[in-house]
Design a protein around this motif. Structure first.
Motif, PDB file in Angstrom:
ATOM      1  N   ARG A   1     -10.221  -1.897  -7.080  1.00  0.00           N
ATOM      2  CA  ARG A   1      -9.063  -1.149  -7.597  1.00  0.00           C
ATOM      3  C   ARG A   1      -8.030  -1.162  -6.467  1.00  0.00           C
ATOM      4  N   PRO A   2      -7.271  -2.263  -6.340  1.00  0.00           N
ATOM      5  CA  PRO A   2      -6.418  -2.475  -5.170  1.00  0.00           C
ATOM      6  C   PRO A   2      -5.390  -1.360  -4.944  1.00  0.00           C
ATOM      7  N   VAL A   3      -5.164  -1.099  -3.664  1.00  0.00           N
ATOM      8  CA  VAL A   3      -4.152  -0.139  -3.222  1.00  0.00           C
ATOM      9  C   VAL A   3      -3.240  -0.882  -2.252  1.00  0.00           C
ATOM     10  N   THR A   4      -1.972  -0.845  -2.523  1.00  0.00           N
ATOM     11  CA  THR A   4      -0.996  -1.484  -1.636  1.00  0.00           C
ATOM     12  C   THR A   4      -0.238  -0.392  -0.889  1.00  0.00           C
ATOM     13  N   ILE A   5      -0.234  -0.502   0.437  1.00  0.00           N
ATOM     14  CA  ILE A   5       0.484   0.442   1.297  1.00  0.00           C
ATOM     15  C   ILE A   5       1.761  -0.250   1.768  1.00  0.00           C
ATOM     16  N   VAL A   6       2.866   0.439   1.613  1.00  0.00           N
ATOM     17  CA  VAL A   6       4.170  -0.071   2.070  1.00  0.00           C
ATOM     18  C   VAL A   6       4.769   0.969   3.013  1.00  0.00           C
ATOM     19  N   ALA A   7       5.220   0.500   4.169  1.00  0.00           N
ATOM     20  CA  ALA A   7       5.915   1.365   5.126  1.00  0.00           C
ATOM     21  C   ALA A   7       7.253   0.719   5.458  1.00  0.00           C
ATOM     22  N   GLN A   8       8.321   1.494   5.315  1.00  0.00           N
ATOM     23  CA  GLN A   8       9.656   0.986   5.645  1.00  0.00           C
ATOM     24  C   GLN A   8      10.422   2.060   6.381  1.00  0.00           C
ATOM     25  N   GLY A   9      11.190   1.632   7.355  1.00  0.00           N
ATOM     26  CA  GLY A   9      12.000   2.568   8.128  1.00  0.00           C
ATOM     27  C   GLY A   9      12.350   1.990   9.478  1.00  0.00           C
TER      28      GLY A   9
ATOM     29  N   LEU B   1       6.338   6.122   3.591  1.00  0.00           N
ATOM     30  CA  LEU B   1       5.063   5.494   3.220  1.00  0.00           C
ATOM     31  C   LEU B   1       4.874   5.585   1.713  1.00  0.00           C
ATOM     32  N   THR B   2       4.460   4.489   1.130  1.00  0.00           N
ATOM     33  CA  THR B   2       4.193   4.443  -0.309  1.00  0.00           C
ATOM     34  C   THR B   2       2.822   3.794  -0.516  1.00  0.00           C
ATOM     35  N   ALA B   3       2.037   4.387  -1.382  1.00  0.00           N
ATOM     36  CA  ALA B   3       0.749   3.805  -1.758  1.00  0.00           C
ATOM     37  C   ALA B   3       0.756   3.618  -3.272  1.00  0.00           C
TER      38      ALA B   3
ATOM     39  N   ASP C   1      -0.258  -3.248  12.007  1.00  0.00           N
ATOM     40  CA  ASP C   1      -1.355  -4.225  12.050  1.00  0.00           C
ATOM     41  C   ASP C   1      -2.379  -3.887  13.132  1.00  0.00           C
ATOM     42  N   LYS C   2      -2.005  -3.100  14.119  1.00  0.00           N
ATOM     43  CA  LYS C   2      -2.917  -2.772  15.218  1.00  0.00           C
ATOM     44  C   LYS C   2      -3.642  -1.440  15.018  1.00  0.00           C
ATOM     45  N   LEU C   3      -3.443  -0.802  13.871  1.00  0.00           N
ATOM     46  CA  LEU C   3      -4.145   0.466  13.625  1.00  0.00           C
ATOM     47  C   LEU C   3      -5.641   0.203  13.519  1.00  0.00           C
ATOM     48  N   THR C   4      -6.422   1.074  14.138  1.00  0.00           N
ATOM     49  CA  THR C   4      -7.888   0.967  14.023  1.00  0.00           C
ATOM     50  C   THR C   4      -8.362   2.112  13.145  1.00  0.00           C
ATOM     51  N   GLY C   5      -9.290   1.842  12.322  1.00  0.00           N
ATOM     52  CA  GLY C   5      -9.765   2.847  11.374  1.00  0.00           C
ATOM     53  C   GLY C   5     -10.972   3.616  11.874  1.00  0.00           C
ATOM     54  N   THR C   6     -11.523   4.358  10.955  1.00  0.00           N
ATOM     55  CA  THR C   6     -12.748   5.124  11.214  1.00  0.00           C
ATOM     56  C   THR C   6     -13.846   4.521  10.351  1.00  0.00           C
ATOM     57  N   PRO C   7     -15.045   4.462  10.873  1.00  0.00           N
ATOM     58  CA  PRO C   7     -16.126   3.905  10.052  1.00  0.00           C
ATOM     59  C   PRO C   7     -16.413   4.804   8.849  1.00  0.00           C
ATOM     60  N   GLY C   8     -16.818   4.222   7.787  1.00  0.00           N
ATOM     61  CA  GLY C   8     -17.136   4.972   6.582  1.00  0.00           C
ATOM     62  C   GLY C   8     -17.816   4.094   5.562  1.00  0.00           C
TER      63      GLY C   8
ATOM     64  N   GLY D   1      13.973   2.829  17.010  1.00  0.00           N
ATOM     65  CA  GLY D   1      15.287   2.248  16.748  1.00  0.00           C
ATOM     66  C   GLY D   1      15.259   0.870  16.105  1.00  0.00           C
ATOM     67  N   ALA D   2      14.106   0.202  16.072  1.00  0.00           N
ATOM     68  CA  ALA D   2      14.010  -1.130  15.465  1.00  0.00           C
ATOM     69  C   ALA D   2      13.549  -0.998  14.012  1.00  0.00           C
ATOM     70  N   GLN D   3      14.083  -1.875  13.167  1.00  0.00           N
ATOM     71  CA  GLN D   3      13.707  -1.829  11.753  1.00  0.00           C
ATOM     72  C   GLN D   3      12.233  -2.184  11.593  1.00  0.00           C
ATOM     73  N   LEU D   4      11.574  -1.462  10.696  1.00  0.00           N
ATOM     74  CA  LEU D   4      10.143  -1.646  10.465  1.00  0.00           C
ATOM     75  C   LEU D   4       9.906  -1.897   8.979  1.00  0.00           C
ATOM     76  N   SER D   5       9.083  -2.875   8.683  1.00  0.00           N
ATOM     77  CA  SER D   5       8.698  -3.165   7.304  1.00  0.00           C
ATOM     78  C   SER D   5       7.257  -3.674   7.322  1.00  0.00           C
ATOM     79  N   PHE D   6       6.401  -2.981   6.575  1.00  0.00           N
ATOM     80  CA  PHE D   6       4.973  -3.326   6.561  1.00  0.00           C
ATOM     81  C   PHE D   6       4.463  -3.228   5.126  1.00  0.00           C
ATOM     82  N   LYS D   7       3.617  -4.168   4.754  1.00  0.00           N
ATOM     83  CA  LYS D   7       2.991  -4.137   3.419  1.00  0.00           C
ATOM     84  C   LYS D   7       1.610  -4.764   3.542  1.00  0.00           C
ATOM     85  N   HIS D   8       0.612  -4.033   3.023  1.00  0.00           N
ATOM     86  CA  HIS D   8      -0.749  -4.555   3.067  1.00  0.00           C
ATOM     87  C   HIS D   8      -1.520  -4.006   1.859  1.00  0.00           C
TER      88      HIS D   8
END
Length: 192
Positions: free
Chosen positions: A155-163, A97-99, A141-148, A167-174
């Motif tokens: 001040r944008p934050v980009t989250i990248v997940a790779q791995g 995970l990278t932010a 994409d299906k993660l649900t958050g907590t209210p706050g 067993g299936a390749q995963l790549s996410f960026k938001h």
């Protein structure tokens, strides 16, 4: 004129000298059996510039084993190569995970997470994060958050997940508007 050595019935026999294809067998004196019969081979005259009559050489014809023998040879049976059973296939679920938070200079945060075959990594709450990702089968994409309540700051934050997930390749960026909104977009995953 040539000579060569060979083994006949376990005894060393010297074959030679050879003239025009005629061969005489000489018993090796170190392997003479105790009781042997000596037979003289016929003499042969070889035509040429001068006739040469080789002297007859005795040949040993006996089936008794020689008095001395070569060292014993051990023949090992061949065995097929043993290949260890790899066992059941290991299904890996591991992500990096990278932010990246915009700014001057930009702020970078990193975390590693392994959920299978064991739970491990640098994420501050690896077990809860793995439970949260397992609940959505690794689909970020299906993660649900907590209210706050978050400030309305750009001040944008980009989250990248790779791995890999199961067993299936995963790549996410938001990208999120700011860090507070990113933290509340999941219960545990983005809080590193």
């Amino acid at each position: 004129m040539t000579s060569r050595a060979t083994r006949i019935a376990g005894a060393a026999v010297l074959i030679g000298p050879c003239w025009a294809g005629t061969t005489y067998a000489h018993a090796d004196p170190t392997t003479t059996p105790p009781s042997s019969t000596t037979v003289a081979p016929p003499t042969t005259t070889v035509p040429g510039p001068s006739s040469v009559t080789p002297s007859p050489v005795p040949t040993t014809t006996d089936s008794a084993p020689p008095t001395t023998s070569a060292p014993p040879v051990t023949v090992l049976p061949t065995t097929p190569a043993i290949t260890p059973d790899p066992g059941p296939a290991v299904i890996v679920s591991a992500v990096t995970l990278t932010a990246v938070e915009a700014g001057s200079p930009p702020e970078f945060r990193f975390a590693t997470l392994m959920c299978s075959p064991k739970i491990d990594g640098t994420h501050p709450d690896a077990k809860s994060t793995c439970d949260e990702l397992n609940a959505v089968n690794g689909n970020f994409d299906k993660l649900t958050g907590t209210p706050g309540i978050c400030p309305n700051i750009w001040r944008p934050v980009t989250i990248v997940a790779q791995g890999f997930w199961q067993g299936a390749q995963l790549s996410f960026k938001h990208s999120f508007p700011n860090r507070c909104i990113a933290d509340h977009a999941s219960k545990y995953v983005y809080r590193f």
